[in-house]
Design an enzyme around this catalytic site. Structure first.
Site, short mmCIF file in Angstrom:
data_model
loop_
_atom_site.label_atom_id
_atom_site.label_comp_id
_atom_site.label_asym_id
_atom_site.label_seq_id
_atom_site.Cartn_x
_atom_site.Cartn_y
_atom_site.Cartn_z
N HIS A 128 -9.88 3.70 -10.02
CA HIS A 128 -9.87 2.41 -11.12
C HIS A 128 -9.20 2.63 -12.54
O HIS A 128 -8.31 2.13 -13.28
CB HIS A 128 -11.41 1.67 -11.22
CG HIS A 128 -11.53 1.09 -10.59
ND1 HIS A 128 -13.38 1.13 -9.80
CD2 HIS A 128 -11.36 0.81 -8.73
CE1 HIS A 128 -12.90 0.94 -9.12
NE2 HIS A 128 -11.86 0.36 -8.12
N ARG A 161 -2.18 -7.59 -2.13
CA ARG A 161 -2.62 -7.37 -1.66
C ARG A 161 -4.28 -8.31 -2.07
O ARG A 161 -4.16 -8.56 -2.92
CB ARG A 161 -3.74 -6.18 -2.12
CG ARG A 161 -3.13 -4.87 -2.88
CD ARG A 161 -3.81 -3.84 -2.77
NE ARG A 161 -3.13 -2.77 -2.60
CZ ARG A 161 -1.85 -2.43 -3.14
NH1 ARG A 161 -2.03 -2.38 -4.69
NH2 ARG A 161 -1.69 -0.87 -3.39
N ARG A 217 0.54 -9.58 2.28
CA ARG A 217 -0.51 -8.43 3.58
C ARG A 217 -2.02 -8.78 3.72
O ARG A 217 -2.32 -9.75 3.33
CB ARG A 217 -1.11 -7.12 3.24
CG ARG A 217 -1.43 -5.11 3.67
CD ARG A 217 -1.63 -4.37 3.05
NE ARG A 217 -2.89 -5.01 1.89
CZ ARG A 217 -3.01 -3.35 0.41
NH1 ARG A 217 -2.49 -1.95 0.94
NH2 ARG A 217 -3.93 -3.75 0.56
N GLU A 251 2.18 3.30 7.09
CA GLU A 251 1.05 3.78 6.48
C GLU A 251 0.68 5.07 6.53
O GLU A 251 -0.52 6.03 6.62
CB GLU A 251 -0.09 2.88 5.38
CG GLU A 251 -0.60 2.06 6.25
CD GLU A 251 -1.49 1.28 5.45
OE1 GLU A 251 -1.79 1.32 3.84
OE2 GLU A 251 -1.87 0.08 5.76
N ASN A 285 0.55 5.45 -0.41
CA ASN A 285 -0.73 5.96 -0.77
C ASN A 285 -1.39 6.52 0.27
O ASN A 285 -1.59 7.15 0.59
CB ASN A 285 -1.62 5.32 -1.26
CG ASN A 285 -0.41 4.21 -2.71
OD1 ASN A 285 -0.01 5.23 -3.48
ND2 ASN A 285 -0.72 3.21 -2.64
N ASP A 286 -1.31 5.73 2.05
CA ASP A 286 -1.94 6.18 2.67
C ASP A 286 -1.18 6.96 3.18
O ASP A 286 -1.87 7.55 4.84
CB ASP A 286 -2.61 4.67 3.19
CG ASP A 286 -3.70 4.18 3.22
OD1 ASP A 286 -4.69 4.77 2.37
OD2 ASP A 286 -3.54 2.84 2.91
N ARG A 332 -7.85 9.93 -0.67
CA ARG A 332 -6.86 9.66 -1.25
C ARG A 332 -7.37 9.47 -2.86
O ARG A 332 -6.93 9.37 -4.07
CB ARG A 332 -5.64 8.61 -1.16
CG ARG A 332 -6.94 7.45 -0.84
CD ARG A 332 -5.78 6.05 -0.41
NE ARG A 332 -5.67 5.54 -1.19
CZ ARG A 332 -4.68 4.17 -1.28
NH1 ARG A 332 -4.30 3.24 0.18
NH2 ARG A 332 -4.67 2.93 -2.24
N CYS A 392 6.23 0.46 -1.15
CA CYS A 392 5.42 -0.17 -2.19
C CYS A 392 3.93 0.71 -2.07
O CYS A 392 3.60 0.82 -3.06
CB CYS A 392 4.73 -2.05 -1.69
SG CYS A 392 4.04 -0.98 0.29
#
Ligand code: PEP
Ligand code: MG
Length: 571
Positions: A190, A297, A333, A433, A456-457, A467, A504
């Protein structure tokens, strides 16, 4: 003497200044501040309840109007605030003679320690969230809090800490902090998301050694390469000063051209869009020159309620988001929830490895009505905004070809879907991903309208490196040759099927990787809002032939280090 600490880049830029070492008066430091004499236990309990109500209102406001980058953070904190483990412990401490402030410190402190000691990284990282809630409560009860430790701060402060909570980050003196160095944390935590949205360079995972440093030491935070330098020698400092002024010039220059398209010198047009997590991300879309939303998201819409949102509720929410796109496309998404982000009304079973569990499309296929309702809201949206705009549905966590087929089958039965798709006002795409999806993309690419790569994934699953675990954060780099090969395969599949391939994941926000991304064959980029001007500007300098040669070389590399070197030499 110059000291160099290696960490990870979590927010780009260069900050030069004096260290301010932040050792928070955390919720569990009960002994450090003299406790006021405790009143009658009922009065103290009333004080706690009043403080809890204020914190609850504050968190609800932050979550709804999105005063910070992720509304979701605050919704999680509201759940912690109302958790009976916490409130029962506060009540017990008050009944044992503590005042409300000490009882809150003691209760949250014990929970923080408990969670920190858990071997499961996900739960261990929740300790920071519990500390955050404790800080807010103690603040409302009139105790000492980071708000006073972090604001005001002197000019050109380099903030150094083990970790920061979202509360710390929102309360710090943003005008005077020029860089942040953290011993722990990860680029997807965060704090990193907030730092990126505030434009403060951040290095994380720099190791516990940095906690030996002292306030007042002169340092450089290199958020580009993920380094902290203390007492840099004259030559190094000069180089960093030059880099900093060059970056500032670039940023100003990029911003002044941000409304122009990103066109390479060879005439390749690359749409640059934004990733949206919260309402705040919507506010700057236009000023940053983004050409629509490349990833919306939708998890926030479904969490922290007792039942899923209706089709009408969803349509209203998507229509609202759409007004910020300036008639550019909007990629939504489908719900990527489950495992680590549970929704109580689905009664999910506990999972030992939530990232490998019933997540994203796996969950939706078990709850087809949720998928159908979300798709119906998006079809209705597409009808409303046609013909000026285009809506894209993105399917998350695909790992099997059969999942694509099952999803398309469900979508095809949604009233209006086929018509909108024929008209071209509604498109459907797959989020790549999971490595198996990249390896098999050629088999489903012909049935969809676009692919989008979530690095990211993809990096997490390719390198088997959680992650959110700082102990393995260096492993999970999207610039690892293994991940690049999967990106290249996906681009090949897109090209063969004649459909665009977008990216993305967070790595796409780094201006220096644009030649590599374009060379690998990516056609569209979606990044955090503040990154849009610099990414566009970097694309305008990409010579496509040179970029393809660079990508071919990168694909021959065996280590991420070599790829970083190639990028450095190219730039
Ligand atoms: C990704 O995995 O790269 C992605 C864009 O999605 P998220 O970060 O929401 O998982
Ligand atoms: Mg993802």
């Amino acid at each position: 003497m110059q000291q160099l600490f290696h960490g990870l880049s979590a927010a780009p830029g260069v900050g030069i200044g004096d260290i301010y070492k932040y050792a928070p008066v955390v919720a569990d430091d009960a002994g450090r501040t003299p406790a006021p004499p405790a009143g009658d236990p009922e009065e103290e309990w009333e004080r706690f309840l009043a403080a809890r109500l204020l914190v609850d209102e504050e968190l609800a406001r932050l979550a709804q109007i999105g005063q910070t980058a992720t509304a979701e953070i605050f919704l999680v904190h509201r759940e912690i605030l109302h958790d009976s483990t916490l409130t029962d412990a506060v009540r017990a401490a008050i009944d044992a003679g503590s005042d409300a402030t000490s009882a809150t410190r003691q209760a949250t402190g014990e929970l923080v320690r408990l969670f920190r000691d858990l071997s499961d990284q996900y739960f261990a990282s929740r300790a920071t969230d519990i500390r955050d809630v404790g800080q807010r409560l103690v603040f409302r009860l009139g105790g000492i809090t980071p708000a006073r430790q972090l604001n005001p701060l002197p000019n050109d402060t380099i903030l150094l800490a083990e970790d920061l909570t979202a509360f710390d980050t929102t309360h710090l003196d943003q005008a005077h902090v020029v860089g942040i160095a953290l011993a722990a944390s990860t680029p997807t935590a965060h704090t990193a998301i907030l730092a990126r949205s505030l434009g403060i360079p951040l290095v994380c995972s720099a190791g516990p050694e940095i906690l030996q440093l002292h306030s007042g030491m002169f340092a450089v935070v290199d958020g580009i390469r993920g380094r902290l330098l203390v007492d840099p020698d004259e030559e190094t400092l000069e180089q960093y000063q030059l880099t900093r002024s060059r970056l500032r010039r670039f940023q100003a220059e990029a911003l002044s051209h941000s409304h122009e398209p990103a066109l390479t010198p060879d005439g390749e047009r690359i749409p640059v869009r934004v990733n949206v997590n919260s309402r705040e991300d919507l506010l700057h879309i236009h000023s940053n020159g983004a050409e629509g939303i490349g990833l919306l998201r939708t998890e926030n819409l479904f969490q922290h309620r007792t039942s899923p949102p209706t089709v009408a509720e969803q349509l209203t929410a998507y229509q609202d988001v759409h007004t910020y796109t300036n008639s550019h496309s909007l990629t939504v998404r489908l719900l990527d929830i489950g495992g680590d982000k549970p929704v109580p009304y689905l009664q999910p079973p506990a999972e030992a490895n939530p990232f490998l569990g019933v997540r994203g499309i796996r969950l939706l296929l078990r709850h087809p009505q949720m998928l159908i309702d979300q798709a119906q809201a998006l079809v209705d949206l597409a009808r409303n905004v046609a013909p000026v705009s285009r809506i894209r549905i993105l399917i998350p966590m695909i790992s099997k070809v059969s999942e694509v087929h099952q999803t398309l089958k469900l979508l095809e039965d949604v009233p209006g879907y086929q018509r909108c798709r024929q008209l071209g006002t509604l498109e459907v795409g797959v989020l790549i991903e999971v490595p198996s999806a990249a390896l098999l993309a050629q088999h489903f690419a012909p049935q969809v309208d676009f692919l989008s790569i979530g690095t990211n994934d993809l990096a997490q699953y390719t390198l088997a490196a959680d992650r959110v675990n700082s102990a393995v954060a260096t492993l999970a780099t999207p610039l690892d040759p293994s991940v690049l090969r999967l990106i290249a395969l996906t681009c090949d599949a897109g090209r063969a099927a004649g459909i665009p391939v977008a990216i993305c994941g967070e790595v796409a926000g780094d201006p220096s990787v644009q030649p590599l991304l374009l060379g690998l064959g990516l056609n569209e980029i979606s990044v955090a809002g503040p990154a849009v001007p610099m990414v566009k500007s970097a694309i305008r300098r990409v010579d496509m032939d040179a970029a393809r040669t660079l990508a071919a070389k990168a694909l021959q590399c065996s280590r991420a280090q070599e790829i970083h070197q190639l990028l450095h030499d190219f730039g």
